[in-house]
Design an enzyme around this catalytic site. Structure first.
Site, short mmCIF file in Angstrom:
data_model
loop_
_atom_site.label_atom_id
_atom_site.label_comp_id
_atom_site.label_asym_id
_atom_site.label_seq_id
_atom_site.Cartn_x
_atom_site.Cartn_y
_atom_site.Cartn_z
N GLU A 147 0.82 -1.22 0.00
CA GLU A 147 0.00 0.00 0.00
C GLU A 147 0.85 1.26 0.00
O GLU A 147 0.58 2.22 -0.74
CB GLU A 147 -0.92 0.00 1.22
CG GLU A 147 -1.70 1.28 1.44
CD GLU A 147 -2.73 1.52 0.38
OE1 GLU A 147 -2.45 2.30 -0.56
OE2 GLU A 147 -3.80 0.92 0.45
N GLY A 180 2.01 7.40 -1.01
CA GLY A 180 2.23 7.65 0.41
C GLY A 180 1.04 7.38 1.30
O GLY A 180 0.72 6.25 1.63
N LYS A 232 4.98 3.67 -9.98
CA LYS A 232 3.68 3.68 -9.30
C LYS A 232 2.53 3.36 -10.24
O LYS A 232 1.59 2.64 -9.86
CB LYS A 232 3.47 5.04 -8.63
CG LYS A 232 4.46 5.32 -7.50
CD LYS A 232 4.36 6.75 -7.00
CE LYS A 232 5.39 7.05 -5.94
NZ LYS A 232 5.37 8.47 -5.51
N GLY A 275 6.24 11.39 2.79
CA GLY A 275 6.41 11.89 4.16
C GLY A 275 6.51 10.75 5.14
O GLY A 275 5.91 9.69 4.97
#
Length: 409
Positions: free
Chosen positions: A126, A131, A202, A299
């Site tokens: 995931e 992110g 991705k 992040g």
């Protein structure tokens, strides 16, 4: 007791440690057992980041493997090797692995999923896409039987931040790249971001989730943002078009196609509003029309949260599989026009080219460094060209100094 092994203790790995440590009570409530980080494998024991860690820390693969009978492994080191060997080792032992390693998943996901199936465990990824956006498990869970015809998105926060700054504050490419590096959005070597590799990994992962098979690398052409000129962005902004790095995959009736490329989005496109380091993903299908997911694309906290939630999701839905179904075929009908940018030296050649190929020029825009022409979509041009997504009639008309000349074609 549920024993956790953590491979890597950089930004993401330390985030996973903190997320698990700070939510132990909630995890125990959900899983019915306590969760303990039994061992952490690091590359460099000299780094001080593990000084206050309440877990066994080692640089030795053998020590790590022998420390405990792990129930789950979190892989957070990136790259292909040694992550591939480490992941394969645990999957072959029947131990589930959760990763944020997009390159590994895109390049070797088919092998690793096969190992997970063979040994009755799971491989969770995931956090490898967008992110903090829970798109992978939405496709596996909530949308498990939904037929999808297209997936597209802004999947790289670094380039989206740069392009947003260029559009909204009229800043130069080199200037915003330097700032992105200073802010930690871009690496010292920003190649993966600028040349589209990050988004390319991705979209290949998303394509597998949407359409059921892993695409070959050569089936998805890739073009980054490094060739974008400042004046291209400026001309687009003047007429209300926003340039974005768009990754997409769709089914054309016979096969899955995909690409990563810069494109101009008109005001009618929902992804045009995705600003800064934020990511956005659009899922389209007959029964859902369009679903839009927007959130942090990277992040420490967001990525670590996705890894832990991925583990919880897979624990609750072990061995479940998405029931792939492809929606009505898409012929990329969204692309009806292109934006061609010409230097003064290319203008005469371009006039001859549109005349010989009977290319309809819808509009022209002047800039002191050249011209931008909106043309009907064509498969290829000999000039710097970007696709346009959306309704071009919504553009703000600015001075067109060459319109009269196109009547002579």
């Amino acid at each position: 007791m549920l024993r956790v092994g953590l491979i890597g203790f950089g930004t993401v790995g330390s985030g996973v440690y903190e997320r698990i440590t700070n939510s132990k009570d909630k995890l125990k409530q959900l899983l019915g057992k306590e969760v303990e980080i039994a061992a952490i494998l690091v590359k460099d024991r000299q780094k001080q980041r593990t000084a206050d860690v309440d877990a066994f820390v080692t640089t030795s693969w053998e020590q790590f493997c022998n420390k405990a009978n792990f129930d789950i492994i979190f892989e957070a080191i990136g790259g292909i090797e040694p992550a591939l060997s480490y992941t394969a080792e645990w999957l072959e032992r029947g131990v589930p692995v959760v990763t944020a390693n997009k390159k590994l998943v895109a390049e070797k996901g088919q092998i690793l999923e096969g190992l997970a199936d063979q040994h009755s465990t799971y491989y969770g990824y995931e956090a490898a896409v967008a992110g903090g956006i829970p798109i992978i498990n939405a496709l596996k869970g909530t949308l498990a039987t939904t037929a999808i015809s297209r997936v597209s998105g802004i999947l790289n926060g670094t380039t989206n931040y740069m392009l947003t700054e260029m559009i909204e504050h009229h800043r130069g490419f080199a200037d915003v790249l330097l700032e992105a590096q200073e802010l930690g959005y871009a690496e010292s070597d920003p190649t993966d971001d600028l040349e589209g590799f990050d988004a390319w990994y991705k979209i290949r992962i998303l394509s597998r989730l949407c359409f059921g098979s892993w695409p070959l690398a050569n089936e998805f052409p890739r073009k980054g943002v490094s060739a974008i000129k400042d004046w291209h962005v400026e001309v687009g902004e003047r007429i209300g078009f926003k340039i974005k790095l768009i990754a997409e995959a769709w089914h054309d009736g016979t096969q899955v196609r995909g690409s990563v490329k810069p494109a101009f989005l008109t005001q009618t496109e929902q992804l045009a509003s995705v600003r800064g380091v934020t990511n956005g993903i659009s899922i389209e299908g007959e029964s859902i029309n369009q679903l839009l997911f927007i959130g942090p694309g990277a992040g420490k906290e967001a990525t670590a949260n996705s890894m832990v939630e991925d583990f919880l999701f897979n624990e609750r839905t072990k061995h479940s599989e998405r029931g792939w179904g492809v929606g009505s075929e898409v012929q990329n009908e969204q692309l009806t026009h292109s934006f061609v940018f010409l230097t003064p030296a290319e203008r005469e050649t371009a006039l001859q080219w549109v005349k010989e190929n009977q290319i309809a020029v819808m509009d022209t825009y002047s800039h002191h460094e050249g011209e931008g022409w909106i043309i009907e979509r064509t498969d290829s041009t000999p000039f710097e060209t970007y696709p346009i997504y959306g309704d071009v009639s919504t553009r703000r008309r600015v001075e067109a100094i060459h319109s009269a000349q196109f009547g002579s074609f």
